[in-house]
Design a protein around this motif. Structure first.
Motif, PDB file in Angstrom:
ATOM      1  N   SER A 176       0.815  -1.207   0.000  1.00 14.84           N
ATOM      2  CA  SER A 176       0.000   0.000   0.000  1.00 14.84           C
ATOM      3  C   SER A 176       0.854   1.265   0.000  1.00 14.84           C
ATOM      4  O   SER A 176       0.382   2.338  -0.351  1.00 14.84           O
ATOM      5  CB  SER A 176      -0.927   0.012   1.221  1.00 14.84           C
ATOM      6  OG  SER A 176      -0.157  -0.049   2.420  1.00 14.84           O
ATOM      7  N   THR A 177       2.136   1.141   0.387  1.00 19.36           N
ATOM      8  CA  THR A 177       3.025   2.299   0.410  1.00 19.36           C
ATOM      9  C   THR A 177       3.958   2.332  -0.804  1.00 19.36           C
ATOM     10  O   THR A 177       4.491   3.389  -1.133  1.00 19.36           O
ATOM     11  CB  THR A 177       3.890   2.305   1.677  1.00 19.36           C
ATOM     12  OG1 THR A 177       4.740   1.144   1.678  1.00 19.36           O
ATOM     13  CG2 THR A 177       3.010   2.300   2.918  1.00 19.36           C
ATOM     14  N   ASP A 208      -6.688   2.287  -6.559  1.00 22.16           N
ATOM     15  CA  ASP A 208      -7.578   2.482  -5.411  1.00 22.16           C
ATOM     16  C   ASP A 208      -8.105   3.922  -5.431  1.00 22.16           C
ATOM     17  O   ASP A 208      -7.620   4.793  -4.705  1.00 22.16           O
ATOM     18  CB  ASP A 208      -6.832   2.186  -4.112  1.00 22.16           C
ATOM     19  CG  ASP A 208      -7.741   2.248  -2.890  1.00 22.16           C
ATOM     20  OD1 ASP A 208      -8.979   2.367  -3.080  1.00 22.16           O
ATOM     21  OD2 ASP A 208      -7.219   2.193  -1.759  1.00 22.16           O
ATOM     22  N   PHE A 209      -9.117   4.159  -6.251  1.00 21.95           N
ATOM     23  CA  PHE A 209      -9.607   5.530  -6.427  1.00 21.95           C
ATOM     24  C   PHE A 209     -10.630   5.944  -5.377  1.00 21.95           C
ATOM     25  O   PHE A 209     -11.080   7.098  -5.359  1.00 21.95           O
ATOM     26  CB  PHE A 209     -10.202   5.712  -7.826  1.00 21.95           C
ATOM     27  CG  PHE A 209     -11.339   4.774  -8.150  1.00 21.95           C
ATOM     28  CD1 PHE A 209     -12.636   5.075  -7.781  1.00 21.95           C
ATOM     29  CD2 PHE A 209     -11.099   3.597  -8.837  1.00 21.95           C
ATOM     30  CE1 PHE A 209     -13.684   4.225  -8.076  1.00 21.95           C
ATOM     31  CE2 PHE A 209     -12.142   2.733  -9.153  1.00 21.95           C
ATOM     32  CZ  PHE A 209     -13.433   3.048  -8.773  1.00 21.95           C
ATOM     33  N   ASN A 214      -5.589   8.416   1.208  1.00 19.19           N
ATOM     34  CA  ASN A 214      -4.363   7.665   0.964  1.00 19.19           C
ATOM     35  C   ASN A 214      -3.746   8.063  -0.372  1.00 19.19           C
ATOM     36  O   ASN A 214      -2.523   8.153  -0.503  1.00 19.19           O
ATOM     37  CB  ASN A 214      -4.640   6.164   0.983  1.00 19.19           C
ATOM     38  CG  ASN A 214      -3.365   5.344   0.952  1.00 19.19           C
ATOM     39  OD1 ASN A 214      -2.488   5.511   1.795  1.00 19.19           O
ATOM     40  ND2 ASN A 214      -3.239   4.462  -0.036  1.00 19.19           N
ATOM     41  N   PHE A 215      -4.599   8.323  -1.361  1.00 14.96           N
ATOM     42  CA  PHE A 215      -4.101   8.756  -2.663  1.00 14.96           C
ATOM     43  C   PHE A 215      -3.315  10.058  -2.520  1.00 14.96           C
ATOM     44  O   PHE A 215      -2.251  10.221  -3.123  1.00 14.96           O
ATOM     45  CB  PHE A 215      -5.261   8.940  -3.643  1.00 14.96           C
ATOM     46  CG  PHE A 215      -4.827   9.310  -5.033  1.00 14.96           C
ATOM     47  CD1 PHE A 215      -4.427   8.328  -5.932  1.00 14.96           C
ATOM     48  CD2 PHE A 215      -4.811  10.632  -5.451  1.00 14.96           C
ATOM     49  CE1 PHE A 215      -4.014   8.660  -7.220  1.00 14.96           C
ATOM     50  CE2 PHE A 215      -4.403  10.977  -6.722  1.00 14.96           C
ATOM     51  CZ  PHE A 215      -4.007   9.987  -7.611  1.00 14.96           C
ATOM     52  N   GLN A 237      -9.338  11.949  -8.632  1.00 17.24           N
ATOM     53  CA  GLN A 237      -7.898  11.968  -8.384  1.00 17.24           C
ATOM     54  C   GLN A 237      -7.215  13.166  -9.039  1.00 17.24           C
ATOM     55  O   GLN A 237      -6.134  13.564  -8.631  1.00 17.24           O
ATOM     56  CB  GLN A 237      -7.273  10.668  -8.907  1.00 17.24           C
ATOM     57  CG  GLN A 237      -7.767   9.412  -8.190  1.00 17.24           C
ATOM     58  CD  GLN A 237      -7.278   8.148  -8.867  1.00 17.24           C
ATOM     59  OE1 GLN A 237      -7.188   8.061 -10.087  1.00 17.24           O
ATOM     60  NE2 GLN A 237      -6.961   7.136  -8.059  1.00 17.24           N
ATOM     61  N   VAL A 238      -7.859  13.732 -10.060  1.00 16.51           N
ATOM     62  CA  VAL A 238      -7.257  14.828 -10.820  1.00 16.51           C
ATOM     63  C   VAL A 238      -6.991  16.036  -9.925  1.00 16.51           C
ATOM     64  O   VAL A 238      -5.885  16.586  -9.906  1.00 16.51           O
ATOM     65  CB  VAL A 238      -8.152  15.230 -12.015  1.00 16.51           C
ATOM     66  CG1 VAL A 238      -7.647  16.529 -12.644  1.00 16.51           C
ATOM     67  CG2 VAL A 238      -8.209  14.116 -13.040  1.00 16.51           C
ATOM     68  N   ALA A 239      -8.010  16.465  -9.189  1.00 18.22           N
ATOM     69  CA  ALA A 239      -7.874  17.662  -8.355  1.00 18.22           C
ATOM     70  C   ALA A 239      -6.778  17.485  -7.309  1.00 18.22           C
ATOM     71  O   ALA A 239      -6.053  18.444  -6.996  1.00 18.22           O
ATOM     72  CB  ALA A 239      -9.207  17.982  -7.679  1.00 18.22           C
ATOM     73  N   ILE A 240      -6.645  16.281  -6.777  1.00 15.19           N
ATOM     74  CA  ILE A 240      -5.614  16.029  -5.769  1.00 15.19           C
ATOM     75  C   ILE A 240      -4.225  16.176  -6.385  1.00 15.19           C
ATOM     76  O   ILE A 240      -3.342  16.828  -5.818  1.00 15.19           O
ATOM     77  CB  ILE A 240      -5.798  14.629  -5.157  1.00 15.19           C
ATOM     78  CG1 ILE A 240      -7.092  14.583  -4.337  1.00 15.19           C
ATOM     79  CG2 ILE A 240      -4.593  14.253  -4.294  1.00 15.19           C
ATOM     80  CD1 ILE A 240      -7.437  13.214  -3.798  1.00 15.19           C
TER      81      ILE A 240
END
Length: 302
Positions: A176-177, A208-209, A214-215, A237-240
């Motif tokens: 996960s890391t 994992d969206f 975590n993303f 995920q784009v904005a992040i």
């Protein structure tokens, strides 16, 4: 004709690349509204073999109808010669910025793609060098040859390590890391810097969206490791990615202060100074300049 494209990792900004299947029209149309720096129309893994021709036709129609905008359009082609020739024929157009070569292991395909791009650009009235190349490293062999691969063409603008296929080739499962992949990420970043191309990547998996917290953590770690942007598969995920790879106001304020303090010191005949209790020498000054320059480029993209 002399190639007009010159690689420059300072000027280029691609914080987020939203990947969409090249054969699903509703995904393609919505992707353009998500605020990503780039959209990747995938003709490879996302499109079943029997749907390849439909995907090519849809990509062609998309490129011919999309309005001009700062959003870059990338097409991920297939690696096999009988397919990538068809892919390139359908996608080289004014609106296309770059093509991605997946599973890249050999300079031969890079040079052949480069030559075909030049032919198509001449045929279609485009400046030679208009279409850039991104390479996707997905195997141990590809990574071991990265220096050679990146030196194969001046059109290469980005390099990415494809985690899923790379882990499959190594016979490991990413945690996960993604810490077990750090040594390989470092190789990608190092070679990208040597060859003046953008290193793009994401520690662990982008699949994992739903776990956006975590993303974000992984995106921040990716930036810390030297990546300059990442692909993603979901609009959330784009904005992040855009936020993580855009300098914060306090970072910009500090960079501006460093530049002003250092330039004042230069006028006084000194090559270093202090700012906010820390010594500022040329590398720190140049890093601050780079941050401000990239921020200006990001702002110009909206």
């Amino acid at each position: 004709m002399e190639t007009k494209f010159v690689r420059n990792r300072v000027e280029k900004v691609r914080r987020s690349t939203l990947i969409v299947p090249g054969n699903v029209e509703r995904f393609i149309q919505k992707a353009m509204t998500r605020g990503a720096d780039a959209i990747q129309l995938d003709l490879e893994d996302s499109v079943p073999y029997e749907q390849k021709d439909i995907g090519r036709q849809m990509v062609l129609e998309t490129l011919n109808t999309l309005p001009l905008s700062p959003t870059e359009i990338n097409v991920r082609i297939n690696n096999e010669p009988d397919m990538w020739l068809k892919d390139l024929t359908c996608c080289v157009a004014p609106r296309l910025h770059s093509v991605t070569i997946p599973k890249c292991e050999d300079t031969t395909i890079i040079r052949e793609v480069e030559a075909k791009l030049a032919d198509l650009e001449r045929e279609r009235g485009l400046l030679e060098g208009h279409t850039q190349i991104s390479i996707l490293i997905e195997s141990a062999l590809g990574l071991s040859r990265l220096d050679e691969l990146l030196g194969a063409s001046d059109r290469i603008s980005t390099v990415t390590l494809g985690n899923e296929d790379f882990c499959l080739d190594l016979g490991i499962e990413a945690s996960s890391t993604g810490e077990e992949l750090y040594p390989y990420y470092a190789q990608v970043v190092l070679q990208a810097r040597i060859h003046q191309v953008m290193p793009l990547g994401f520690v662990s998996s982008i699949a994992d969206f739903r776990n956006l917290d975590n993303f974000r953590r992984l995106a921040e770690k990716s930036k810390q490791l030297g990546f300059m942007g990442s692909s993603c598969i979901h609009p959330d995920q784009v904005a992040i990615l855009n936020e993580v790879y855009t300098p914060r106001p306090d970072e910009l304020e500090r960079a501006l202060g460093i530049v002003q303090a250092f330039e004042q010191a230069q006028q006084e005949g000194r090559s270093s100074c202090s700012y906010m209790g820390k010594m500022i020498d040329p590398p720190v000054y140049l890093r601050a300049q780079l941050l401000l320059k990239r921020n200006t480029t990001m702002m110009s993209k909206g």
